[in-house]
Design a protein around this motif. Structure first.
Motif, PDB file in Angstrom:
ATOM      1  N   LEU A   1       0.827  -1.208   0.000  1.00  0.00           N
ATOM      2  CA  LEU A   1       0.000   0.000   0.000  1.00  0.00           C
ATOM      3  C   LEU A   1       0.857   1.252   0.000  1.00  0.00           C
ATOM      4  CD1 LEU A   1      -2.799   1.321   0.223  1.00  0.00           C
ATOM      5  CD2 LEU A   1      -2.611   1.120   2.705  1.00  0.00           C
ATOM      6  N   LEU A   2       1.870   1.293   0.849  1.00  0.00           N
ATOM      7  CA  LEU A   2       2.733   2.469   0.917  1.00  0.00           C
ATOM      8  C   LEU A   2       3.528   2.651  -0.369  1.00  0.00           C
ATOM      9  CD1 LEU A   2       4.160   2.429   4.552  1.00  0.00           C
ATOM     10  CD2 LEU A   2       2.263   3.758   3.640  1.00  0.00           C
ATOM     11  N   ALA A   3       3.953   1.548  -0.968  1.00  0.00           N
ATOM     12  CA  ALA A   3       4.797   1.639  -2.155  1.00  0.00           C
ATOM     13  C   ALA A   3       4.011   1.926  -3.430  1.00  0.00           C
ATOM     14  CB  ALA A   3       5.593   0.339  -2.326  1.00  0.00           C
ATOM     15  N   HIS A   4       2.798   1.383  -3.523  1.00  0.00           N
ATOM     16  CA  HIS A   4       2.082   1.435  -4.803  1.00  0.00           C
ATOM     17  C   HIS A   4       0.704   2.086  -4.748  1.00  0.00           C
ATOM     18  CE1 HIS A   4       5.262  -1.117  -6.343  1.00  0.00           C
ATOM     19  NE2 HIS A   4       5.027  -1.984  -5.378  1.00  0.00           N
ATOM     20  N   GLY A   5       0.245   2.473  -3.538  1.00  0.00           N
ATOM     21  CA  GLY A   5      -1.058   3.101  -3.440  1.00  0.00           C
ATOM     22  C   GLY A   5      -2.195   2.113  -3.615  1.00  0.00           C
ATOM     23  N   TYR A   6      -3.402   2.664  -3.598  1.00  0.00           N
ATOM     24  CA  TYR A   6      -4.596   1.812  -3.628  1.00  0.00           C
ATOM     25  C   TYR A   6      -4.705   1.025  -4.926  1.00  0.00           C
ATOM     26  CZ  TYR A   6      -9.546   0.589  -3.903  1.00  0.00           C
ATOM     27  OH  TYR A   6     -10.730  -0.084  -4.064  1.00  0.00           O
ATOM     28  N   HIS A   7      -4.439   1.657  -6.068  1.00  0.00           N
ATOM     29  CA  HIS A   7      -4.608   0.956  -7.340  1.00  0.00           C
ATOM     30  C   HIS A   7      -3.544  -0.121  -7.550  1.00  0.00           C
ATOM     31  CE1 HIS A   7      -8.079   3.068  -8.720  1.00  0.00           C
ATOM     32  NE2 HIS A   7      -7.497   4.247  -8.558  1.00  0.00           N
ATOM     33  N   GLY A   8      -2.416   0.003  -6.867  1.00  0.00           N
ATOM     34  CA  GLY A   8      -1.401  -1.046  -6.946  1.00  0.00           C
ATOM     35  C   GLY A   8      -1.562  -2.094  -5.867  1.00  0.00           C
ATOM     36  N   PHE A   9      -2.597  -1.919  -5.047  1.00  0.00           N
ATOM     37  CA  PHE A   9      -2.853  -2.829  -3.937  1.00  0.00           C
ATOM     38  C   PHE A   9      -3.713  -3.981  -4.453  1.00  0.00           C
ATOM     39  CE2 PHE A   9      -5.103  -4.228  -0.084  1.00  0.00           C
ATOM     40  CZ  PHE A   9      -4.058  -4.337   0.808  1.00  0.00           C
ATOM     41  N   THR A  10      -3.052  -4.992  -4.988  1.00  0.00           N
ATOM     42  CA  THR A  10      -3.753  -6.140  -5.570  1.00  0.00           C
ATOM     43  C   THR A  10      -3.409  -7.408  -4.806  1.00  0.00           C
ATOM     44  OG1 THR A  10      -1.941  -6.652  -7.094  1.00  0.00           O
ATOM     45  CG2 THR A  10      -3.613  -5.063  -7.847  1.00  0.00           C
ATOM     46  N   TYR A  11      -4.271  -8.419  -4.962  1.00  0.00           N
ATOM     47  CA  TYR A  11      -3.973  -9.713  -4.352  1.00  0.00           C
ATOM     48  C   TYR A  11      -2.636 -10.248  -4.866  1.00  0.00           C
ATOM     49  CZ  TYR A  11      -8.661 -10.349  -2.347  1.00  0.00           C
ATOM     50  OH  TYR A  11      -9.806 -10.241  -1.599  1.00  0.00           O
TER      51      TYR A  11
END
Length: 199
Positions: A25-35
């Motif tokens: 989450l910190l590195a990639h944000g919400y849109h990068g927050f994938t399973y």
């Protein structure tokens, strides 16, 4: 690596997953927050995540909650309401970089996409019925006789944190001690007393 980490079970595995989720989450944000991203970071598989958190938003809230609760802010007990409030804001100020990093960029898209809000997130961070830190210090002030035992709106009780949060998002820097004292002395305490008198 996968063989080694796959042997983790129970709380150990969940802790590793939530640590990885927070890092993603910190590195990639919400849109990068994938399973996929979280599973890769944790060295496990997507089905392991699905079984515990069927919806991505559930995993997101679990990761935020774990990070928040792993760094608790100790409630000050100076013996008077004013100093308790000032010290509580100072302790929040020391934690500002984490809060700003999270709220200003990483999950604003989550609020927009899900129709959620900071208030709903705040509810998730506390146990049901648990009073907020400012509600707790006001309760103690009433017990000491500093304030009358009157009903006060939640918006009034929690105003210092709301003003502090707004300042954090607007300035993206630490609050000055003068700003903290102004919130408590010039805004909150007069309002706290007048809101009770008007009821």
């Amino acid at each position: 690596m996968v063989d080694r980490v796959s042997r983790r079970r129970g709380a150990e595995l969940e802790d590793a997953i939530l640590t990885a989720a927070w890092e993603v989450l910190l590195a990639h944000g919400y849109h990068g927050f994938t399973y996929e991203a979280v599973a890769a970071q944790a060295g496990t598989s997507r089905p392991v995540l699905y079984r515990r958190w069927p919806q991505r938003e559930e995993l997101l809230i679990a990761a935020i909650t774990r990070s928040w609760q792993s760094q608790p802010i100790l409630l000050p007990d100076t013996g008077n309401l004013r100093d308790d409030a000032v010290e509580l804001l100072r302790r929040l100020n020391a934690r500002r970089p984490m809060m700003v990093a999270l709220m200003s960029a990483q999950i604003m898209d989550y609020f927009r996409d899900s129709g959620s809000s900071f208030n709903k997130l705040r509810e998730a961070l506390y146990s049901p019925g648990e009073p907020t830190p400012f509600e707790q210090i006001v309760t103690r002030a009433v017990e000491r006789g500093e304030l009358s035992d009157a009903t006060r709106p939640g918006r009034v009780l929690n105003l210092p944190f709301d003003l502090f949060r707004h300042d954090a998002f607007m300035t993206m820097s630490e609050a000055s001690d003068d700003a903290i004292i102004e919130i408590v002395d010039d805004i909150w305490l007069p309002l706290l007393r007048s809101s009770a008198e008007g009821r």
